[in-house]
Scaffold this active site. Structure first.
Site, PDB file in Angstrom:
ATOM      1  NE  ARG A   1      -3.458   0.113   2.674  1.00 44.46           N
ATOM      2  CZ  ARG A   1      -4.101   0.443   3.779  1.00 44.46           C
ATOM      3  NH1 ARG A   1      -4.063  -0.357   4.846  1.00 44.46           N
ATOM      4  NH2 ARG A   1      -4.779   1.570   3.857  1.00 44.46           N
ATOM      5  CG  HIS A   2      -1.163   4.783  -0.028  1.00 46.69           C
ATOM      6  ND1 HIS A   2      -1.367   5.264   1.261  1.00 46.69           N
ATOM      7  CD2 HIS A   2      -2.357   4.287  -0.437  1.00 46.69           C
ATOM      8  CE1 HIS A   2      -2.627   5.088   1.589  1.00 46.69           C
ATOM      9  NE2 HIS A   2      -3.256   4.490   0.593  1.00 46.69           N
TER      10      HIS A   2
ATOM     11  CG  ASN B   1      -4.124   6.379   5.358  1.00 50.02           C
ATOM     12  OD1 ASN B   1      -3.071   6.079   4.786  1.00 50.02           O
ATOM     13  ND2 ASN B   1      -5.308   6.020   4.876  1.00 50.02           N
TER      14      ASN B   1
ATOM     15  NE  ARG C   1      -4.523   7.200  -0.888  1.00 50.75           N
ATOM     16  CZ  ARG C   1      -5.549   7.593  -1.633  1.00 50.75           C
ATOM     17  NH1 ARG C   1      -5.490   8.724  -2.309  1.00 50.75           N
ATOM     18  NH2 ARG C   1      -6.650   6.852  -1.712  1.00 50.75           N
TER      19      ARG C   1
ATOM     20  CD  GLU D   1      -8.869   2.093  -2.176  1.00 50.52           C
ATOM     21  OE1 GLU D   1      -8.881   1.185  -3.050  1.00 50.52           O
ATOM     22  OE2 GLU D   1      -8.639   1.863  -0.978  1.00 50.52           O
TER      23      GLU D   1
ATOM     24  CG  HIS E   1      -5.024   3.132  -3.587  1.00 47.44           C
ATOM     25  ND1 HIS E   1      -4.818   4.354  -3.001  1.00 47.44           N
ATOM     26  CD2 HIS E   1      -4.583   3.247  -4.869  1.00 47.44           C
ATOM     27  CE1 HIS E   1      -4.288   5.182  -3.894  1.00 47.44           C
ATOM     28  NE2 HIS E   1      -4.139   4.545  -5.041  1.00 47.44           N
TER      29      HIS E   1
END
Lengths: 470, 470
Positions: free
Chosen positions: A254-255, A261, A307, A331, A396
């Site tokens: 994932r980023h 977040n 991201r 995403e 994502h």
């Protein structure tokens, strides 16, 4: 009789009779005709150590992913019932006793397979064996023809010694035929077995011009496709022609932790948090730590969102690896909920919040996507992944869950609930008998974005001791 | 430089900088990496009358459909500037003057093509010519290599005399080389031209093993694929391997008028009205009237919704044709608006109603689909349609608009507003230079389900005198 339809109805049984309820089934129902009776026997052809079982295993996984009832019938498994650990002379074509027993194993496998088609509504069977002579193949073709089953021969031809050696190494360490034996003795015996098969081997051709077949020559660098007749075979052939058997790994990440977040907001196109930036700088080292053979070229794939691009930047700069941005890796689109927290969604769209928890795979955000929608747009990505060698994908949570589920065979209902923590690199390595997984955690804290069913908590931990979804 | 990205940004310019605005672009942005620099020259190879122009034209249409900037460079067009109507001796390999002029035409076409790649951000060029010798192909390969353009050779080989005759018939009536000439004389000259080419023809092979190529043998009954390296070529090859050049037609019809149509409700799974049932009984006659060559087998495709299955029933029963039901042919899912009239939607969801009219192609019904979503799920249908021969598709307004737009090259922004009346059979016949369309109206009245932008009227007529969208 209409098998696909019957299966469809079975699955439908538990559902309320809503007009659109049928829309909530496996991907396959979009791309396979409901009323098609076609049954296909995929007949593997090739010398030992040509990647036949790898191809068979992948095809099975792909079929499961698109929801088609499929099964592998491995003739070796039948043969092992009587002859668990034969040595090479068993496979000498001049050995009549070995020949008789191998023929019996093939007969048992084909009989079981035809029974499965008939009694268990099978759609695709994969007959995994060398099937190395025209005689053997004609016999299979005739048995299938009589049972109303199409045949699709898949021949893997390889004269690249290095690749064959790699496969021998893999087989001698994983095959039940050599369990508990000295690896060097096993490798030598296996090479002798191959030589015995070579004596009698006949490539597809000659009288077989009317058969439906694919020949994969040197890990698909050349592919010959002959006489494709039905839709199911054409889809399978497209999948198979993209496969290769070169050793490689796929890394998933994932980023890094993003600003969204931190505040628990979903979607958006925010930048990385400070800890996220630290992860992006740690990623090249983490990749190295995961084990990358020297001189390995890896291609970096990101989404088009900032991201993921930011996360891959230091890796791109340090390694000089090629990088591709894919919109299909963006995403899951959360539509009107984009930029909200789960708490806000639960407040503003309470019915939607509940509906999503009830069937997370099929729930579509208003103006947005469902997991199912994401899987449909990921299909070209999966095909390109199969065609590629070493790839690291920075993407994502939802997208990673879908890709991961394809490789690890996670069922649809579990996949949207899987834990895929931030700041963790997942390394997947395809083996002859499945995909090997390793996880490497960067020592950089990050919030948890995992959420349990029924809660709207901002940062909830995945329960310790809980098993992962797969 | 990053061409796809630049193009992408150009398209983006006019849009408000909303986070998800980038989601509203052509299909391609989902399935082609944004940052990929690959440029491909598709080099057609084959004797005259082997369907090269047909394949080139289809590939161009497919590329337009997925949004990739593409152009055909036809060497014949360049040659005609100096030699508009040459006779067969011009193509005799022993004729040095003809040879010189044909070489000059190829050089002009290739120079223009490379200029287009460089100055106009071209992504895929199709070089349509016989390119029948290894020398010529090496020269093209080197020119492209020097310009950073990948080559993909597409060779069409055919020894089926009937098919070649069909193509000769087609060419002599449509080629500008024979405009105004006696068809019999033209056909004879064209046969002589082919013979001249045959003298010098070399199939791909030998020193060309390292080239990326596809060989299509006898309308794709055998396909050989060699050394596919990049993603764009792999997608193109998959499309091309599904094509065939056999003459055929595709018929499109909406279901007969349904009970929902009468009350102006959208979606649902209602039965046919009485007039709709009359249409279903009239359909076999209408199909016959449209012109079906004797002994033609047609496959019937419907959606899984009752109104299409019911419409096709009498046709199925009278002809005994095979029938397939596809979920991918189901009507655009209108989500929460399913079962409502436009008037009700305008009242209950006024913002949505306006948003849909503003960008009908991209608007997603809440919990439902957009035209773009439908196009994505139709891709396997388009591939199977290319693979198939004669097919009659009974489906729904939005789905029919998408399929029709693929065949007739209707731009995305126009396609959702097209008029596709009920009780009308559309016959599409692929020709060497485009798709021929004929419409056959059953003499059975039906309501109009076409709706103009900004109105919520129940049954509005398509304005007389208005041009269709294409």
């Amino acid at each position: 009789m209409d098998r696909l339809k019957r299966l469809f109805s079975k699955k439908n049984k538990a559902k309320a009779p809503r007009e659109h309820s049928s829309r909530s089934f496996a991907n396959v129902w979009w791309s396979v005709p409901q009323s098609d009776d076609t049954k296909v026997c995929v007949v593997m052809v090739g010398l030992p150590a040509r990647g036949k079982s790898l191809i068979a295993g992948k095809a099975l996984r792909y079929l499961a992913w698109v929801g088609i009832p499929a099964r592998i019938f491995n003739v070796g498994t039948y043969r092992r019932q009587d002859t668990p650990q034969p040595n090479a002379t068993f496979f000498d074509p001049r050995n009549p006793e070995g020949e008789r027993m191998r023929r019996a194993a093939a007969e048992a496998a084909v009989s079981d397979m035809l029974r499965w088609f008939k009694q268990e509504d099978g759609i695709v069977a994969i007959l995994d064996a060398t099937n190395s002579t025209q005689d053997r193949r004609r016999w299979i073709h005739e048995r299938c023809l009589a049972a109303g089953v199409e045949t699709l021969f898949v021949e893997s031809i390889c004269d690249d010694e290095e690749l064959i050696m790699n496969n021998i190494l893999e087989v001698k360490t994983t095959s039940p035929d050599y369990k508990g034996q000295d690896p060097e003795v096993a490798a030598q015996d296996f090479r002798n077995r191959i030589r015995n098969y070579e004596m009698a081997y006949e490539t597809i051709g000659g009288s077989e011009k009317s058969y439906t077949y694919v020949k994969l020559i040197n890990v698909s660098s050349t592919v010959i496709i002959n006489q494709i007749k039905d839709y199911l075979s054409s889809r399978l052939v497209y999948y198979i022609q993209n496969l290769h058997i070169k050793p490689r790994s796929i890394w998933l990440s994932r980023h890094g932790e993003s600003e969204f977040n931190l505040t628990g907001k979903i979607g958006g196109d925010s930048m990385l948090s400070e800890r996220g930036q630290a992860y992006s700088r740690a990623l090249p080292g983490l990749l190295k730590k995961s084990g990358v053979p020297p001189n390995t070229k890896i291609v970096i794939w990101t989404s088009t969102l900032r991201r993921t691009i930011q996360t891959a930047k230091p890796l791109e700069q340090e390694t000089g690896f090629e990088k591709l941005e894919w919109k299909a890796l963006d995403e899951l689109d959360s539509g009107v909920c984009d930029g909200l927290t789960y708490e806000e969604i639960a407040k503003m769209y309470p019915d939607d919040f509940i509906a999503r928890d009830e069937d997370k795979y099929n729930y579509r955000y208003r103006g947005g996507e469902s997991y199912r929608d994401v899987v449909i747009r990921l299909e070209p990505i999966i095909m390109e992944l199969e065609r590629s060698e070493n790839v690291i994908i920075v993407t994502h949570q939802a997208v990673l869950r879908c890709i991961y589920s394809y490789f690890l065979n996670v069922p649809q209902e579990k996949s949207p609930w899987m834990e895929v923590p931030l700041h963790t690199l997942i390394k997947l390595t395809p083996r002859a008998y499945g995909t090997e997984e390793q996880r490497f955690k960067a020592d950089i804290p990050a919030v948890s974005t995992w959420r349990a069913k029924g809660t709207s908590a901002k940062h909830q931990e995945f329960p310790t001791g809980a098993t992962a979804a797969h």
